[in-house]
Scaffold this motif. Structure first.
Motif, PDB file in Angstrom:
ATOM      1  N   GLN A 446       0.821  -1.210   0.000  1.00 50.57           N
ATOM      2  CA  GLN A 446       0.000   0.000   0.000  1.00 50.57           C
ATOM      3  C   GLN A 446       0.852   1.257   0.000  1.00 50.57           C
ATOM      4  OE1 GLN A 446      -2.618  -0.403   3.375  1.00 50.57           O
ATOM      5  NE2 GLN A 446      -3.773  -2.104   2.455  1.00 50.57           N
ATOM      6  N   MET A 447       2.085   1.156   0.466  1.00 47.04           N
ATOM      7  CA  MET A 447       3.006   2.295   0.446  1.00 47.04           C
ATOM      8  C   MET A 447       3.642   2.489  -0.933  1.00 47.04           C
ATOM      9  SD  MET A 447       5.010   1.816   4.063  1.00 47.04           S
ATOM     10  CE  MET A 447       4.159   1.848   5.628  1.00 47.04           C
ATOM     11  N   GLY A 448       3.338   1.594  -1.889  1.00 46.44           N
ATOM     12  CA  GLY A 448       3.867   1.742  -3.247  1.00 46.44           C
ATOM     13  C   GLY A 448       5.151   1.001  -3.511  1.00 46.44           C
ATOM     14  N   LEU A 449       5.488   0.072  -2.615  1.00 47.20           N
ATOM     15  CA  LEU A 449       6.698  -0.720  -2.820  1.00 47.20           C
ATOM     16  C   LEU A 449       6.334  -2.170  -3.138  1.00 47.20           C
ATOM     17  CD1 LEU A 449       9.002   0.589   0.073  1.00 47.20           C
ATOM     18  CD2 LEU A 449       8.869   1.372  -2.293  1.00 47.20           C
ATOM     19  N   TRP A 460       8.934   7.474  -7.383  1.00 45.32           N
ATOM     20  CA  TRP A 460       9.917   8.218  -6.595  1.00 45.32           C
ATOM     21  C   TRP A 460       9.262   8.831  -5.350  1.00 45.32           C
ATOM     22  CZ3 TRP A 460      14.505   8.125  -5.203  1.00 45.32           C
ATOM     23  CH2 TRP A 460      15.270   9.239  -4.819  1.00 45.32           C
ATOM     24  N   ALA A 461       8.005   9.261  -5.498  1.00 44.36           N
ATOM     25  CA  ALA A 461       7.279   9.791  -4.351  1.00 44.36           C
ATOM     26  C   ALA A 461       7.091   8.715  -3.290  1.00 44.36           C
ATOM     27  CB  ALA A 461       5.926  10.343  -4.801  1.00 44.36           C
ATOM     28  N   SER A 462       6.785   7.483  -3.706  1.00 44.45           N
ATOM     29  CA  SER A 462       6.638   6.388  -2.744  1.00 44.45           C
ATOM     30  C   SER A 462       7.949   6.126  -2.017  1.00 44.45           C
ATOM     31  CB  SER A 462       6.164   5.125  -3.460  1.00 44.45           C
ATOM     32  OG  SER A 462       4.890   5.320  -4.056  1.00 44.45           O
ATOM     33  N   ILE A 463       9.065   6.138  -2.763  1.00 41.98           N
ATOM     34  CA  ILE A 463      10.369   5.881  -2.148  1.00 41.98           C
ATOM     35  C   ILE A 463      10.710   6.990  -1.151  1.00 41.98           C
ATOM     36  CG2 ILE A 463      12.838   5.766  -2.639  1.00 41.98           C
ATOM     37  CD1 ILE A 463      12.136   4.361  -5.279  1.00 41.98           C
TER      38      ILE A 463
END
Length: 868
Positions: A446-449, A460-463
């Protein structure tokens, strides 16, 4: 390939030294455990045939038959001999065989010679395989296991694939041939023998066309300028379009997979006396074509099915080039009726360059290509002495060669690709930290990883958002952008600020591989530069004695020494030079590293033969072979641990017979024991950016049976069968495969069988005042890839990868009554059987882009030849 020949008397005949003919022999150098099964089978078959009362039929009746098989002479033991009197496993491919099979390269004749293979995909990086033993990788620091000779002269790796223009014959000797050939003949020898100048005036022109726009032209002219001088000139041009369609719209370079190969040879013969002959020849060979195409089998390729024969390759300037020339001198002299000698000397030089697509896609974020450039030469010399008198003959000599090599191997990837690999590293670091903190995988997703590519603002925003959870400095950066973690505003701010966030994070974390999208499309290149000087010496003696009409014995010894000096150097290149530290990503920058080592070995053979009668012979031989150790050009660590020499021991029982004036049989059973076999595998060690070819050592036991059968069924019909069965047990050292996994399952057993069946029909009736001939052959080879120790998982999804090779070929020709005109129609792989090459590649794991190749599809064409 059939080897039709009528046996001579058991006692050797006296002949003066053969001019301009080549050689072949057999060796092995390792004690060998006797295993009875293959040899017992062979002995049973032999004795069954010998005790057959049909073999005892009246010889005068046999001789009276007019279907007798023709005699073929070979120089496999550096003596002119009937092939049926030579106690060596030999396939002799005649000029007629080459014509009937439309063969112009070693890769073509390999289809018709079970036990021998030669790669077709690349000219300058081709490799030979004999009895399952292949050469190691492209490294200039290593040597092939199969020695290849052209007109008596040894050909190194990148020079081995030469076109057959005006050939007399090709001899393929299976098993170690170290005594007479020495240098790198551990698995066998290929001996190419071109026609020499003669005192006859003759010439021909030949043209061949086929589908895929094949245009092949050949010309030969021979003339006697006087009783002492003769010249022979031959030319060949071979061009063809690719079998595959590259749909990448912006591709620039040579058509991938096409053929554009030219060759020429000029030979001058001077005979100052009846005892002396001097030949000076110049050979020229030029390749300028597209590299063998990489067919992607990943989800990122144009198609996951290689049988579509459609690719989308974006390699920059894909090409394969070789500019090669050789100047050679041969002097033969008969001192008297018993003694003769030969001196040969040759300087061959070549420049090669190849650039190929290593990812099989048009995805810039997965771009990887390799360039191999080589500038090398070899100075090869041999002095040989022959003695022959009644029942005794002797061959002895010395060889000396020096080879200078320069190789530059470049790995080229886009900055887009580096950013993808950096993304993968960041994913690993962040996901590992979150899992260590107890977060479940669902919440991490859910955090984009894992993120796909850091140049994508959302990724890049997720990282950055995850980084901000544990690093206050990253949180401060997000505040400067006026955006909260995991917010839509952060994605917009990243898109609006270009490289700013990447530069800040890269500098803050000290990770040079984090850079912004303004570098898109730039090439990141790293070079490994190798240079070397190799010196080889050899001294050999070989004696043959015929005790009586039945028993004969051959024995020989050779001392070989190889000295190798080699170096490695890795330099910064491309935009990595302006961004310190980047070049450590693939290979660390390294100043020149030099190494040197010497290897030597005494090899030999002992052969006993027994003539059951004047038309049949049994022989038993033990021979040893040796290939020097060497260095891995892509692994500087081999400077301290060079790979060990390859040693071979071979026990062989053979039977050769002309039966009933119609049948020729050659049957061989062998047991080969290999120690420190050198094998190339694609390996990705921990921390490595990509998989690269490395050399590993292993031990192998190979048992097998080979048979060549020719049957002159009628005056107009000849049938042939060549077959091999081979069983191999291997034990390899552990290694990391192309997926980065440690392979510990290194003990393997495998079996393989192959055969070629042929038929030649020449009807007695003429048609249009000419002769008709029909040639057909069927080639079969069992697929054994399931036994590969480094088999990739993706291979299991492609059925064609495990398909047996099957090819039906045919040629029908018409020759005018005066033999001046010949017209022919031919077809190869008429059933359009489809099989793939190997699956893997340098980026198979790290970029998820495995690649493969395909065998040629159905081809057909026509040719015309005019003899002056």
């Amino acid at each position: 390939m059939s080897t039709t020949a009528k046996s001579k008397s058991a006692a050797p005949t006296k002949s003066k030294h053969p001019l301009f003919q080549t050689i072949s022999h057999q060796t092995t150098s390792h004690p060998l455990t006797f295993k009875a099964q293959p040899l017992a089978l062979c002995i049973t078959l032999l004795l069954a045939g010998y005790n057959n009362p049909l073999l005892a039929q009246d010889k005068t009746e046999t001789a009276a038959k007019d279907q007798a098989i023709e005699t073929i002479t070979v120089t496999a033991q550096k003596r002119v001999q009937n092939v049926m009197d030579v106690p060596v496993a030999i396939d002799s491919i005649s000029a007629t065989d080459l014509k009937e099979t439309s063969s112009v390269l070693l890769g073509d004749i390999a289809d018709y010679t079970p036990g021998f293979k030669f790669s077709k995909d690349a000219v300058v990086q081709a490799s030979a395989t004999m009895r399952g033993i292949s050469s190691s990788n492209i490294s200039t620091g290593g040597d092939p296991s199969v020695a290849i000779f052209f007109d008596d002269f040894y050909l190194p790796r990148a020079a081995q694939s030469v076109m057959f223009s005006d050939m007399q014959r090709i001899e393929i000797l299976k098993g170690p041939q170290g005594t007479l050939f020495g240098k790198n003949a551990a698995a066998g020898v290929v001996n190419m023998i071109p026609n020499a100048p003669s005192q006859e005036d003759e010439a021909f022109l030949k043209a061949t066309v086929s589908n895929y726009a094949l245009r092949r032209y050949e010309a030969m002219a021979n003339t006697a300028l006087s009783d002492e001088f003769a010249l022979r000139l031959n030319l060949m041009s071979n061009q063809r379009d690719s079998f595959l369609n590259n749909v990448y719209p912006d591709y620039q370079g040579e058509e991938l997979g096409n053929t554009d190969h030219q060759a020429a040879r000029l030979a001058a013969l001077w005979q100052p006396s009846s005892a002396t002959k001097v030949q000076l020849s110049y050979d020229w060979d030029d390749v300028n074509q597209g590299y063998a195409p990489s067919i992607g089998v990943s989800p990122f390729a144009y198609s996951t099915n290689p049988l579509d024969r459609t690719i989308e390759n974006d390699v920059i300037d894909g090409h394969e080039r070789r500019d090669m020339s050789a100047l050679s001198l041969k002097i033969t002299h008969d001192f008297n009726d018993d003694w003769s000698g030969k001196l040969i000397s040759s300087k061959r030089q070549w420049e090669v360059s190849g650039r190929d697509d290593s990812d099989g896609t048009a995805d810039k974020t997965r771009y990887l290509d390799t360039i191999n450039f080589e500038d090398s030469d070899i100075f090869y010399n041999e002095l040989q002495i022959n003695y022959q008198k009644e029942r005794f003959s002797y061959v002895g000599g010395v060889t000396y060669s020096t080879e200078n090599v320069y190789q530059k191997t470049s790995l080229n990837i886009m900055a887009d690709t580096v950013a993808r690999l950096t993304t993968a590293n960041l994913n690993g670091m962040l996901i590992g930290a979150l899992q260590g903190a107890g977060l479940p995988d669902e919440m991490i997703a859910q955090m984009g990883l894992p993120a796909d590519h850091l140049w994508n603002p959302q990724d890049w925003a997720s990282i950055l958002s995850v980084m901000a959870m544990v690093d206050p400095s990253v949180g401060d950066l997000l505040q400067m952008l006026g955006a909260a973690p995991f917010s839509p505003e952060l994605v917009g701010a990243i898109a609006a600020t270009g490289d700013l966030t990447y530069q800040a994070i890269g500098a803050g974390l000290g990770i040079n591989e984090i850079f912004g999208p303004s570098n898109a499309g730039k090439l990141w290149a790293e070079d490994i530069i190798n240079s070397g000087k190799f010196t080889s010496y050899g001294v050999y003696s070989d004696v043959d004695y015929q005790f009586n009409d039945q028993w004969g014995f051959t024995a020989g010894l050779r001392y070989s020494r190889d000295d190798k000096d080699f170096s490695w150097e890795i330099k910064e290149r491309s935009f990595g030079a302006a961004m310190p530290g980047l070049t450590d990503f693939l290979f660390p920058v390294m100043p020149r590293l030099d190494a040197g080592h010497s290897w030597s070995k005494l090899t030999g053979r002992a052969v006993t033969r027994y003539h059951l009668d004047e038309d049949s012979m049994l022989y038993l031989s033990y021979s040893t072979g040796y290939k020097s150790g060497g260095y891995d050009s892509l692994d500087p660590r081999s400077a301290f641990t060079p790979f060990a020499p390859e040693e071979v021991g071979n026990l062989e029982l053979g039977y050769k017979a002309d039966l009933w004036g119609k049948v020729r049989l050659q049957l061989v059973g062998f047991q080969m024991d290999l120690t420190n076999r050198q094998r190339s595998v694609n390996s990705k060690e921990p921390g490595a950016g990509v998989a690269v070819p490395v050399v590993i050592n292993g031990d192998q036991d190979i048992n097998g049976v080979e048979m060549i059968l020719d049957y002159q069924a009628t005056d107009t019909l000849k049938l042939g069968l060549v077959t091999e069965y081979r069983s191999t047990e291997s034990k390899w050292q552990q290694f990391y495969n192309a997926e980065g996994n440690l392979v510990t399952d290194v003990e393997k057993s495998s079996t393989a069988d192959s055969y070629t069946a042929s038929a030649d029909w020449t009807p007695a009736q003429q048609w249009l005042a000419g002769d008709i001939k029909l040639h057909m052959d069927y080639v079969y080879e069992e697929n054994t890839r399931a036994d590969d120790p480094d088999l990739l998982e993706v291979a299991k999804t492609i059925p064609a990868y495990f398909a047996d090779s099957k090819s039906l070929n045919a040629r029908v020709s018409w020759t005018s009554a005066d033999q001046q005109w010949e017209l022919a129609l031919w077809g190869k792989n008429l059933t359009d059987s489809e099989t793939t090459g190997g699956i893997g590649g340098w980026a198979a794991d790290v970029l998820g882009t495995p690649i493969t190749s395909l065998n040629p599809p159905r081809t057909y064409g026509a040719e015309v030849r005019y003899q002056f």
